[in-house]
Enzyme design. Sequence first.
Site, short mmCIF file in Angstrom:
data_model
loop_
_atom_site.label_atom_id
_atom_site.label_comp_id
_atom_site.label_asym_id
_atom_site.label_seq_id
_atom_site.Cartn_x
_atom_site.Cartn_y
_atom_site.Cartn_z
N SER A 68 22.83 38.74 114.78
CA SER A 68 23.32 37.51 115.42
C SER A 68 23.53 37.72 116.91
CB SER A 68 24.65 37.08 114.79
OG SER A 68 24.51 36.84 113.41
N1 SAH Z 1 26.17 39.60 110.30
C1 SAH Z 1 24.79 39.92 110.53
C2 SAH Z 1 23.92 38.69 110.61
C3 SAH Z 1 22.77 38.83 109.69
S1 SAH Z 1 21.77 37.40 109.45
C4 SAH Z 1 24.63 40.79 111.76
O1 SAH Z 1 25.59 40.93 112.52
O2 SAH Z 1 23.57 41.38 111.94
C5 SAH Z 1 22.35 36.85 107.87
C6 SAH Z 1 22.16 37.77 106.68
O3 SAH Z 1 22.60 37.07 105.51
C7 SAH Z 1 20.72 38.19 106.40
O4 SAH Z 1 20.64 39.58 106.41
C8 SAH Z 1 20.44 37.61 105.00
O5 SAH Z 1 19.61 38.44 104.21
C9 SAH Z 1 21.84 37.52 104.42
N2 SAH Z 1 22.01 36.58 103.31
C10 SAH Z 1 21.48 35.35 103.13
N3 SAH Z 1 21.91 34.81 101.97
C11 SAH Z 1 22.74 35.72 101.39
C12 SAH Z 1 23.50 35.76 100.18
N4 SAH Z 1 23.48 34.76 99.31
N5 SAH Z 1 24.22 36.87 99.92
C13 SAH Z 1 24.26 37.93 100.78
N6 SAH Z 1 23.56 37.95 101.95
C14 SAH Z 1 22.81 36.86 102.24
#
Ligand code: SAH
Length: 220
Positions: A68
């Site tokens: 993010s």
């Molecule tokens: N907090 C992260 C942002 C990652 S983007 C950072 O700082 O890098 C969002 C993430 O949510 C992705 O890796 C995606 O695979 C995950 N995601 C999407 N749906 C999900 C679910 N139902 N359960 C767990 N993770 C999920």
Amino acid sequence: MAHKLIDSYREKGARKKLVELLRDRGIADEKVLKAIGKVPRHYFFDETFWTQAYKDIAFPIGEGQTISQPYTVAYQTELLHIKPGDRVLEIGTGSGYQTCILLELGAKVYTIERQENLYKRTSQVLPHLGYHAEFFFGDGSKGIAEHASYDKIIVTAGAPMVPEILLKQLKIGGIMVIPVGDENSQKMITILRLSENDYERISLDTFRFVPLVGEKAWDA
Ligand code: SAH
């Protein structure tokens, strides 16, 4: 993912500038800014892309997912009002950068990721960087019932609606922050649990996250 842990004056300087940029963009919580100033964001990038690490942009981390944007991480973190010892559920571990920011603020973090490769990578890399969270692999749209309830819940993927099951896993007095909308844009929603059955919702600014994919993502 970089495994060489070099945090030189160049990266430190870039990080300081990022903190000032976030302050200019409206992030006011000094503790959050301090945490951003501490976590070496370039460690979440391949060394080839270290020059990108302290720009205020999201960046691909593989498996079609992104780390993010720093502003977004700071914005969500600020809304959570983390206190040391808070039990925090994070849905969407991704790179683990947001996880580290929560840990810097003294939270105990339970974080869940549905992409197996990301789960494996991040649960190995973070301890290597000195950051210790509880890592889970699976569908976070259902929360993690075994460890509920939580003082805070943060969803870092865009949800079509607020999963009912997550509301139940929030402590009374707890705060949840979740981006809600369609795949193009989401409103940041903060939810305060007032009592057993009462919740207060506030709708804030617009963001664009990768989608929350899961069984309960549509279960409001
Ligand atoms: N907090 C992260 C942002 C990652 S983007 C950072 O700082 O890098 C969002 C993430 O949510 C992705 O890796 C995606 O695979 C995950 N995601 C999407 N749906 C999900 C679910 N139902 N359960 C767990 N993770 C999920």
